[in-house]
Design a protein around this motif. Structure first.
Motif, PDB file in Angstrom:
ATOM      1  N   ALA A 164       0.820  -1.210   0.000  1.00 51.44           N
ATOM      2  CA  ALA A 164       0.000   0.000   0.000  1.00 51.44           C
ATOM      3  C   ALA A 164       0.856   1.264   0.000  1.00 51.44           C
ATOM      4  N   SER A 165       1.945   1.262   0.776  1.00 48.41           N
ATOM      5  CA  SER A 165       2.817   2.447   0.770  1.00 48.41           C
ATOM      6  C   SER A 165       3.477   2.614  -0.592  1.00 48.41           C
ATOM      7  N   GLY A 166       3.836   1.489  -1.209  1.00 49.34           N
ATOM      8  CA  GLY A 166       4.392   1.558  -2.554  1.00 49.34           C
ATOM      9  C   GLY A 166       3.375   2.077  -3.558  1.00 49.34           C
ATOM     10  N   LEU A 167       2.108   1.682  -3.386  1.00 51.14           N
ATOM     11  CA  LEU A 167       1.052   2.174  -4.270  1.00 51.14           C
ATOM     12  C   LEU A 167       0.910   3.686  -4.147  1.00 51.14           C
ATOM     13  N   SER A 168       1.107   4.210  -2.954  1.00 48.17           N
ATOM     14  CA  SER A 168       1.040   5.656  -2.773  1.00 48.17           C
ATOM     15  C   SER A 168       2.158   6.355  -3.541  1.00 48.17           C
ATOM     16  N   VAL A 169       3.365   5.789  -3.505  1.00 50.83           N
ATOM     17  CA  VAL A 169       4.478   6.358  -4.275  1.00 50.83           C
ATOM     18  C   VAL A 169       4.170   6.281  -5.764  1.00 50.83           C
ATOM     19  N   VAL A 170       3.663   5.142  -6.206  1.00 51.02           N
ATOM     20  CA  VAL A 170       3.326   4.953  -7.619  1.00 51.02           C
ATOM     21  C   VAL A 170       2.273   5.963  -8.060  1.00 51.02           C
ATOM     22  N   ALA A 171       1.213   6.103  -7.264  1.00 52.75           N
ATOM     23  CA  ALA A 171       0.118   7.015  -7.631  1.00 52.75           C
ATOM     24  C   ALA A 171       0.572   8.471  -7.614  1.00 52.75           C
ATOM     25  N   SER A 172       1.415   8.839  -6.651  1.00 58.75           N
ATOM     26  CA  SER A 172       1.904  10.218  -6.581  1.00 58.75           C
ATOM     27  C   SER A 172       2.751  10.557  -7.794  1.00 58.75           C
ATOM     28  N   THR A 173       3.631   9.626  -8.199  1.00 59.32           N
ATOM     29  CA  THR A 173       4.469   9.860  -9.377  1.00 59.32           C
ATOM     30  C   THR A 173       3.624   9.888 -10.643  1.00 59.32           C
TER      31      THR A 173
END
Length: 349
Positions: A252-261
């Motif tokens: 989930a934290s990785g998904l946040s990085v992915v979505a922000s980028t």
């Protein structure tokens, strides 16, 4: 879809992969001074990323190379306009790599402490500068009719860009804390989870501020979904982290990085570098692209090489998937011996 549009999204995907992987990498580097208690715990944290940090940087090299091949005008304007911060980034990447390799070459406490300090400082600077650069690029820069940068380093020192840098720094620290709780055991694992809760709350606040400002600034409705996913993913990660489900928290934290980028690139498209002087002078995916013949060749090359890179990097993470703790660190003059009956697996360093 035109080939130049396809390659815009390919480059966006490469940056997404880079920030997903180097995000927790930078975060762990920052945590060596925030989370670790003593030299042994710093070694534990460094060992969680030791086998993979250099592989993570392949994504950066590939993103830069793909930009040069597919969008030479974008590459030229980007690297000339951001020459000074790019030089600092390159210097930090070099020093960080040297620190990982040189830290274990001598047993002196001062020697190790100095290299560990370099890992911390360079991780912090890199996490901040990448956010500043991408935020400044989305906000718009003084690009003239000749598609050349007509500003200076002061153009990067703007409130929106600085907020972007602070946001990526805290987001990567949160991502790194979740990764540390996933890869460690014992007291350091529990402290990493506790720190992730605090960093996650601050991350939500900063993301809301930065993403809202981005939406107001660009008015691009395509990025709304990515903005919502970025914030919700942090909240979901916090919930999993609180329940000690570190694997799901990390996804989930990785998904946040992915979505922000992804949000930043969606806010840009079809532009690649908006001009703050005149919208007609902006670099776009169409006017900054290489010829169709060049794009066709690199498409075939990418189609062949990308699966090999993904397979190799996936294999690396699989091999080094186990948790580590202070009991796995080889005994030194400054480290306590392992408890009786504990078997020491080979450590990276």
């Amino acid at each position: 879809m035109h080939l130049h549009d396809l390659w815009f999204f390919v480059i966006a995907l490469l940056w997404v992969g880079y920030f997903f992987l180097e995000g927790f990498d930078f975060g762990v580097g920052i945590l060596t001074r925030v989370l670790a208690r003593g030299e042994t715990e710093r070694r534990v944290l460094l060992n969680t990323i030791g086998p993979v940090w250099d592989g993570n940087e392949v994504w950066l090299v590939t993103a830069a190379g793909a930009t040069f091949a597919a969008f030479p005008d974008w590459y030229a304007t980007l690297f000339s306009g951001f020459y000074l911060p790019m030089f600092v980034i390159l210097l930090c990447l070099i020093l960080r790599g040297v620190a990982f390799e040189y830290r274990h070459k001598r047993d002196g406490e001062r020697w190790k402490r100095n290299w560990e300090a370099i890992v911390f400082v360079t991780s912090l600077v890199l996490a901040f500068l990448w956010g500043v650069l991408f935020a400044a690029m989305v906000h718009g820069l003084p690009i003239g009719a000749d598609h050349e940068y007509h500003g200076g380093p002061a153009e990067l020192v703007q409130p929106y860009a600085l907020l972007g840098g602070v946001t990526t720094t805290v987001l990567f620290t949160f991502h790194g804390a979740v990764f540390a709780s996933l890869k460690t055991m014992g007291s350091i694992r529990h402290r990493a989870r506790h720190l992730a809760q605090k960093a996650g709350v601050l991350t939500v606040l900063l993301l809301l501020a930065f993403l809202t400002w981005t939406q107001v600034d660009t008015g691009n409705v395509r990025s709304l979904v990515a903005e919502a996913v970025a914030v919700l993913a942090v909240l979901v990660s916090l919930g999993f982290n609180f329940g000690a489900r570190e694997g799901r928290a990390f996804v989930a934290s990785g998904l946040s990085v992915v979505a922000s980028t992804a949000m930043l690139f969606l806010a840009l498209f079809p532009q690649v570098m908006p001009s703050s002087l005149n919208a007609a002078w902006s670099l776009t995916a169409a006017n900054a692209a290489a010829g169709s013949y060049t794009l066709g060749i690199i498409t075939w090359v990418a189609g062949f090489a990308t699966p090999l890179v993904l397979l190799y990097q996936g294999w690396t993470y699989w091999v080094f998937r186990k948790r580590i703790g202070v009991q796995h660190i080889p005994v030194t003059a400054h480290a306590p011996s392992a408890p009786a009956g504990v078997r020491r697996p080979p450590a990276w360093r």
